[in-house]
Design an enzyme around this catalytic site. Structure first.
Site, PDB file in Angstrom:
ATOM      1  N   ASP A   8       3.848  -4.248 -28.828  1.00 49.25           N
ATOM      2  CA  ASP A   8       5.061  -4.990 -29.155  1.00 49.25           C
ATOM      3  C   ASP A   8       5.348  -5.007 -27.637  1.00 49.25           C
ATOM      4  O   ASP A   8       5.266  -4.653 -26.815  1.00 49.25           O
ATOM      5  CB  ASP A   8       5.382  -3.059 -30.103  1.00 49.25           C
ATOM      6  CG  ASP A   8       6.826  -4.230 -29.508  1.00 49.25           C
ATOM      7  OD1 ASP A   8       7.701  -4.931 -30.576  1.00 49.25           O
ATOM      8  OD2 ASP A   8       8.042  -3.493 -29.672  1.00 49.25           O
ATOM      9  N   ASP A  10       9.837  -5.583 -27.361  1.00 48.05           N
ATOM     10  CA  ASP A  10      10.769  -5.120 -26.852  1.00 48.05           C
ATOM     11  C   ASP A  10      10.980  -3.658 -27.730  1.00 48.05           C
ATOM     12  O   ASP A  10      10.906  -2.972 -28.694  1.00 48.05           O
ATOM     13  CB  ASP A  10      11.864  -5.555 -28.184  1.00 48.05           C
ATOM     14  CG  ASP A  10      12.700  -7.001 -27.230  1.00 48.05           C
ATOM     15  OD1 ASP A  10      12.558  -7.392 -26.198  1.00 48.05           O
ATOM     16  OD2 ASP A  10      12.445  -8.080 -28.297  1.00 48.05           O
ATOM     17  N   LYS A 157       2.248  -7.295 -38.372  1.00 50.21           N
ATOM     18  CA  LYS A 157       1.640  -6.848 -37.148  1.00 50.21           C
ATOM     19  C   LYS A 157       0.049  -6.399 -37.558  1.00 50.21           C
ATOM     20  O   LYS A 157      -0.921  -6.693 -36.924  1.00 50.21           O
ATOM     21  CB  LYS A 157       2.604  -6.393 -36.905  1.00 50.21           C
ATOM     22  CG  LYS A 157       3.906  -6.501 -35.606  1.00 50.21           C
ATOM     23  CD  LYS A 157       3.932  -5.981 -34.390  1.00 50.21           C
ATOM     24  CE  LYS A 157       5.421  -6.640 -34.068  1.00 50.21           C
ATOM     25  NZ  LYS A 157       5.944  -5.854 -33.181  1.00 50.21           N
ATOM     26  N   ASP A 180       6.978   0.794 -31.372  1.00 50.07           N
ATOM     27  CA  ASP A 180       8.480   1.369 -31.165  1.00 50.07           C
ATOM     28  C   ASP A 180       9.180   1.555 -32.061  1.00 50.07           C
ATOM     29  O   ASP A 180       9.568   2.084 -31.769  1.00 50.07           O
ATOM     30  CB  ASP A 180       9.104   1.342 -29.728  1.00 50.07           C
ATOM     31  CG  ASP A 180       9.649   0.123 -29.540  1.00 50.07           C
ATOM     32  OD1 ASP A 180      10.789   0.389 -29.344  1.00 50.07           O
ATOM     33  OD2 ASP A 180       9.308  -0.842 -29.885  1.00 50.07           O
ATOM     34  N   ASP A 184       5.944  -2.065 -36.471  1.00 44.93           N
ATOM     35  CA  ASP A 184       5.149  -1.548 -35.389  1.00 44.93           C
ATOM     36  C   ASP A 184       3.965  -0.397 -36.566  1.00 44.93           C
ATOM     37  O   ASP A 184       2.996  -0.978 -36.377  1.00 44.93           O
ATOM     38  CB  ASP A 184       5.362  -0.774 -34.068  1.00 44.93           C
ATOM     39  CG  ASP A 184       5.654  -1.970 -33.039  1.00 44.93           C
ATOM     40  OD1 ASP A 184       5.972  -3.189 -33.145  1.00 44.93           O
ATOM     41  OD2 ASP A 184       7.177  -1.787 -32.747  1.00 44.93           O
TER      42      ASP A 184
END
Length: 234
Positions: A8, A10, A157, A180, A184
């Site tokens: 990931d 951000d 994802k 995070d 995710d």
């Protein structure tokens, strides 16, 4: 042996203010130079991801729009499993509902998105989920901590990771994923080894195989050094 890393962006290689961790960039470049493929995975648009890949130094393999799009390398075919039209229809319902409460929803970069819809986090995502359920709309609401996204079923994802693994000639078990946020979770579960950085909420940490001591980019660097060294970078 781990052969690829999916990360990931951000909140994982950046801090809360979206400032990229320079040690994380150096770590990614070390992996790439060692022959480990690095995939950047984000809720961001393809054009944003392309610029980021160039600056960071990866080969352009991406997962964008939370799995709504993915691509193998810069010259690869852009796959679009998401359905933007359905997401926009759901957004219109939410827009009307919240307008009735005096709240205006602000779309993010709609013209650059192929699959999902993203808008500002000025509403309660649980309230948005309730509206979606009440209208029986075929979308889900994702809160990334940076924006709220609408996605069609089956898009994540994690699903994109599995498809990319096939295109890369790898098994998902040969990939490590680091993230995070709630967008995710499927990615951490799909990968052979899933890592949550310390700033991740409890649900994300519970989905991971390991949680770092460090937060944000420091946690990313910690995970790569620990597990890719254990499996020998080649």
């Amino acid at each position: 042996m781990l052969k690829a890393l999916v990360t990931d962006v951000d909140g994982t290689i950046t801090n809360r203010q979206r400032r990229i961790n320079t040690a994380a960039v150096e770590t990614v470049r070390t992996l790439v130079d060692a022959g480990i493929e690095v995939v950047l995975a984000s809720g961001n648009t393809v054009c944003f991801m392309d610029g980021l890949c160039k600056m960071v130094g990866t080969d352009g393999t991406i997962i964008g729009e939370n799995g709504g799009v993915y691509r193998r390398g810069y010259s690869g075919t852009l796959r679009v499993p998401g359905d933007k039209k359905t997401c926009l229809a759901a957004f219109d319902v939410l827009k009307d509902y919240f307008a009735g409460k005096g709240v205006e929803l602000e779309l993010y970069s709609a013209q650059y998105r192929f699959a999902d819809v993203a808008f500002a986090r000025n509403i309660d995502p649980d309230e948005a989920r309730a509206v979606i359920r009440d209208h029986d709309l075929p979308v889900r609401v994702l809160d990334t901590g940076f924006a709220i996204h609408l996605q069609t079923p089956g898009v994540s994802k994690g699903a994109a990771l599995a498809e990319l693994a096939r295109e890369m000639g790898l098994s998902p078990s040969e990939m490590m994923a680091i993230g995070d946020s709630e967008n995710d979770i499927e990615m951490l579960e799909a990968a052979g080894f899933g890592v949550a950085v310390r700033n991740a909420p409890a649900a994300v940490q519970a989905a991971a195989d390991w949680v770092t001591e460090g937060a944000y980019g420091d946690g990313f660097v910690e995970a790569v050094k620990k597990y890719f060294n254990d499996f020998e970078i080649r």
